[in-house]
Design a protein around this motif. Structure first.
Motif, PDB file in Angstrom:
ATOM      1  N   LYS A   1      59.382   7.759  29.714  1.00 52.27           N
ATOM      2  CA  LYS A   1      58.589   8.594  30.297  1.00 52.27           C
ATOM      3  C   LYS A   1      57.415   8.563  29.162  1.00 52.27           C
ATOM      4  CE  LYS A   1      61.157  11.843  33.199  1.00 52.27           C
ATOM      5  NZ  LYS A   1      61.628  12.964  33.217  1.00 52.27           N
ATOM      6  N   GLU A   2      57.686   8.606  27.877  1.00 51.39           N
ATOM      7  CA  GLU A   2      56.933   8.534  26.735  1.00 51.39           C
ATOM      8  C   GLU A   2      55.937   7.489  26.891  1.00 51.39           C
ATOM      9  OE1 GLU A   2      60.813   7.925  24.590  1.00 51.39           O
ATOM     10  OE2 GLU A   2      60.207   8.480  26.470  1.00 51.39           O
ATOM     11  N   ASP A   3      56.285   6.248  27.231  1.00 48.32           N
ATOM     12  CA  ASP A   3      55.473   5.108  27.316  1.00 48.32           C
ATOM     13  C   ASP A   3      54.366   5.274  28.315  1.00 48.32           C
ATOM     14  OD1 ASP A   3      57.093   3.828  25.268  1.00 48.32           O
ATOM     15  OD2 ASP A   3      58.268   2.709  26.552  1.00 48.32           O
ATOM     16  N   LYS A   4      54.482   6.067  29.104  1.00 48.26           N
ATOM     17  CA  LYS A   4      53.487   6.242  30.348  1.00 48.26           C
ATOM     18  C   LYS A   4      52.220   6.563  29.582  1.00 48.26           C
ATOM     19  CE  LYS A   4      52.167   7.888  34.689  1.00 48.26           C
ATOM     20  NZ  LYS A   4      50.835   8.197  34.524  1.00 48.26           N
ATOM     21  N   ALA A   5      52.287   7.728  28.694  1.00 52.21           N
ATOM     22  CA  ALA A   5      51.249   8.553  28.053  1.00 52.21           C
ATOM     23  C   ALA A   5      50.776   7.338  26.870  1.00 52.21           C
ATOM     24  CB  ALA A   5      51.688   9.521  27.366  1.00 52.21           C
ATOM     25  N   LEU A   6      51.484   6.508  26.448  1.00 56.59           N
ATOM     26  CA  LEU A   6      51.004   5.631  25.416  1.00 56.59           C
ATOM     27  C   LEU A   6      50.303   4.453  26.146  1.00 56.59           C
ATOM     28  CD1 LEU A   6      52.933   3.733  22.777  1.00 56.59           C
ATOM     29  CD2 LEU A   6      51.898   2.542  24.600  1.00 56.59           C
ATOM     30  N   LEU A   7      50.768   4.151  27.265  1.00 59.38           N
ATOM     31  CA  LEU A   7      49.738   3.259  28.143  1.00 59.38           C
ATOM     32  C   LEU A   7      48.557   3.715  28.594  1.00 59.38           C
ATOM     33  CD1 LEU A   7      49.744   0.617  29.516  1.00 59.38           C
ATOM     34  CD2 LEU A   7      50.962   1.527  31.440  1.00 59.38           C
ATOM     35  N   ASP A   8      48.362   5.032  28.973  1.00 57.09           N
ATOM     36  CA  ASP A   8      47.406   5.563  29.561  1.00 57.09           C
ATOM     37  C   ASP A   8      46.183   5.899  28.284  1.00 57.09           C
ATOM     38  OD1 ASP A   8      48.459   5.862  31.991  1.00 57.09           O
ATOM     39  OD2 ASP A   8      49.117   8.180  31.791  1.00 57.09           O
ATOM     40  N   ASP A   9      46.682   6.320  27.296  1.00 57.97           N
ATOM     41  CA  ASP A   9      45.784   6.241  26.031  1.00 57.97           C
ATOM     42  C   ASP A   9      45.327   4.865  25.847  1.00 57.97           C
ATOM     43  OD1 ASP A   9      46.322   8.753  25.835  1.00 57.97           O
ATOM     44  OD2 ASP A   9      47.875   8.755  24.471  1.00 57.97           O
TER      45      ASP A   9
ATOM     46  N   CYS B   1      44.842   2.196  27.689  1.00 53.91           N
ATOM     47  CA  CYS B   1      43.760   1.708  28.445  1.00 53.91           C
ATOM     48  C   CYS B   1      42.586   2.468  28.496  1.00 53.91           C
ATOM     49  CB  CYS B   1      44.376   1.808  29.891  1.00 53.91           C
ATOM     50  SG  CYS B   1      45.900   0.750  30.110  1.00 53.91           S
ATOM     51  N   GLU B   2      42.530   4.055  28.317  1.00 52.05           N
ATOM     52  CA  GLU B   2      41.467   4.662  28.159  1.00 52.05           C
ATOM     53  C   GLU B   2      40.580   4.168  26.907  1.00 52.05           C
ATOM     54  OE1 GLU B   2      40.196   9.333  27.767  1.00 52.05           O
ATOM     55  OE2 GLU B   2      42.294   8.749  28.082  1.00 52.05           O
ATOM     56  N   LEU B   3      41.237   4.062  25.905  1.00 52.84           N
ATOM     57  CA  LEU B   3      40.523   3.640  24.649  1.00 52.84           C
ATOM     58  C   LEU B   3      39.969   2.421  24.684  1.00 52.84           C
ATOM     59  CD1 LEU B   3      39.924   4.213  21.584  1.00 52.84           C
ATOM     60  CD2 LEU B   3      42.156   2.867  21.246  1.00 52.84           C
ATOM     61  N   ASN B   4      40.607   1.298  25.450  1.00 55.62           N
ATOM     62  CA  ASN B   4      39.879   0.176  25.569  1.00 55.62           C
ATOM     63  C   ASN B   4      39.104  -0.095  26.919  1.00 55.62           C
ATOM     64  OD1 ASN B   4      40.957  -1.570  23.159  1.00 55.62           O
ATOM     65  ND2 ASN B   4      42.762  -0.330  23.676  1.00 55.62           N
TER      66      ASN B   4
END
Length: 398
Positions: free
Chosen positions: A3-11, A13-16
């Motif tokens: 679950k915590e990796d989903k937020a990591l991935l979203d951040d 992708c948004e940053l880049n």
């Protein structure tokens, strides 16, 4: 994925500003890496940052052991080709973007990688297979597949097409100011060549491509079923991911199998089909394009100097396309002529041709029957009238 990796991935992708497809490659890499080590990516990053903060000697770093272990026991045994290098590259990128210093790790040796078998001409879909697959596709998907086959455009380019672009690309044939009126007119025509001006993000190039009359008809039939409120809406409504899923379902249902890394009934393979048959044709006597001309229709990179000085005339490109479009036409064949510098296309009436051929065959059979009934037989008859005259009888039938 944890679950915590989903937020990591979203951040990430948004940053880049990653595209959906790029995001999928990161998600796949995280999934494999975390399942292998049975720890979330977030915890693995914290572990690496802690070692870095404690100035752990490089030869004792867990991150080094984890990456090498993952490569040796998973990447090199469970993945093939470009997938292997992509997964490892994505994991390293995630670490680096979280300010983790990666110790030196020798690059992957291509000789170590498992390779997919190369795609050969025999692996391309046959026309009969494409028609079989299209029988299972709804109007929306069928129209898009026919666009890939006739134009050779990639899935990302077709997804960027709008109804307005289709309207403008067929304007010379309908010449109306209303989309609904244009569709009604186009629906009565069977000779429309659609001109598409596309943008290929991969090369950063605008280019012209074309669709044949049977594809235009398919698109028109699909659009007539829609309530078009905005002419700027996408020409094809399905997302790339959903389109690929539908194509994969058809591929599996028809048991078409795979070619190299790809299922055979997928967008990338249709692009290969278009390239091959525009360049080589289906028969030895067919018109073909050079590889450079096919590249032009596909929006591939070209010599920068040539691009600077030579500008493509869409009418000339259209003429070149019309000469070879029978090579990638599925349901019909077409003839053409140039009248007053305008290209006139006509669908060949195959029913009429078949009836004419049947009559010729019948005439041929009647001649044979008469000759066989004659007591002199074929040889004596030929000797009597002369071989040349005898052959003229048969040549009249052709």
């Amino acid at each position: 994925m944890f679950k915590e990796d989903k937020a990591l991935l979203d951040d990430l992708c948004e940053l880049n500003s990653y595209t959906y497809n790029t995001m999928k490659t990161y998600r796949t890499a995280i999934k494999h890496y975390t399942l292998y080590h049975r720890k979330s990516m977030s915890n693995l990053i914290k572990e690496a940052l802690k070692e870095q903060g404690n100035n752990t000697p490089e030869h004792k770093l867990k991150i080094y052991d984890r990456l090498i272990d993952f490569r040796t026991n998973y990447i090199l045994t469970s993945t093939k080709g470009q997938t292997a290098t992509t997964i490892e590259g994505r994991i390293k990128s995630i670490y680096k973007q979280h300010r983790v210093k990666i110790p030196y790790i020798p690059p992957l040796n291509n000789k170590q990688l498992q390779k997919y078998p190369p795609i050969a001409f025999e692996n391309l879909l046959k026309k009969e297979e494409i028609l079989q697959g299209l029988e299972l596709a709804n109007k929306e998907l069928k129209s898009e597949i026919m666009t890939w086959i006739s134009s050779g455009s990639a899935i990302n380019e077709t997804k960027s097409l709008t109804i307005k672009q289709f309207y403008e690309g067929t304007y010379p044939y309908h010449q109306t100011e209303n989309i609904q009126d244009s569709l009604e007119i186009l629906n009565k025509l069977d000779n429309v060549i659609g001109t598409l001006k596309l943008y290929r993000a991969k090369t950063g190039k605008y280019y012209y491509s074309f669709i044949n009359p049977e594809t235009v008809t398919s698109i028109v039939n699909n659009l007539l079923d829609k309530n078009i409120k905005d002419i700027n809406q996408p020409l094809f409504k399905y997302s790339n991911n959903y389109t690929n899923v539908l194509c994969k379902q058809i591929n599996d249902t028809c048991k078409f199998g795979k070619a190299g890394a790809y299922s055979r009934f997928v967008p990338h393979m249709f692009r290969k089909y278009n390239s091959t048959y525009l360049n080589q044709g289906k028969e030895l006597n067919e018109n073909v394009l050079t590889k450079e001309e096919v590249d032009m229709f596909h929006g591939r990179g070209i010599n920068a100097t040539h691009e600077s000085y030579f500008k493509n005339n869409p009418n000339i490109l259209k003429f070149n396309y019309v000469k070879v479009m029978n090579n990638v036409s599925l349901y019909n064949q077409y003839s053409y002529e140039v009248v007053d510098n305008d290209i006139i296309v006509k669908r060949i009436d195959t029913d009429k041709q078949n009836k004419k051929l049947s009559k010729k065959v019948k005439d041929y059979e009647n001649i044979l029957d008469k000759l066989n009934d004659d007591e002199r037989g074929l040889e004596n008859y030929a000797d009597m009238i002369g071989h040349d005259n005898f052959m003229k009888i048969f040549n009249k039938i052709d």
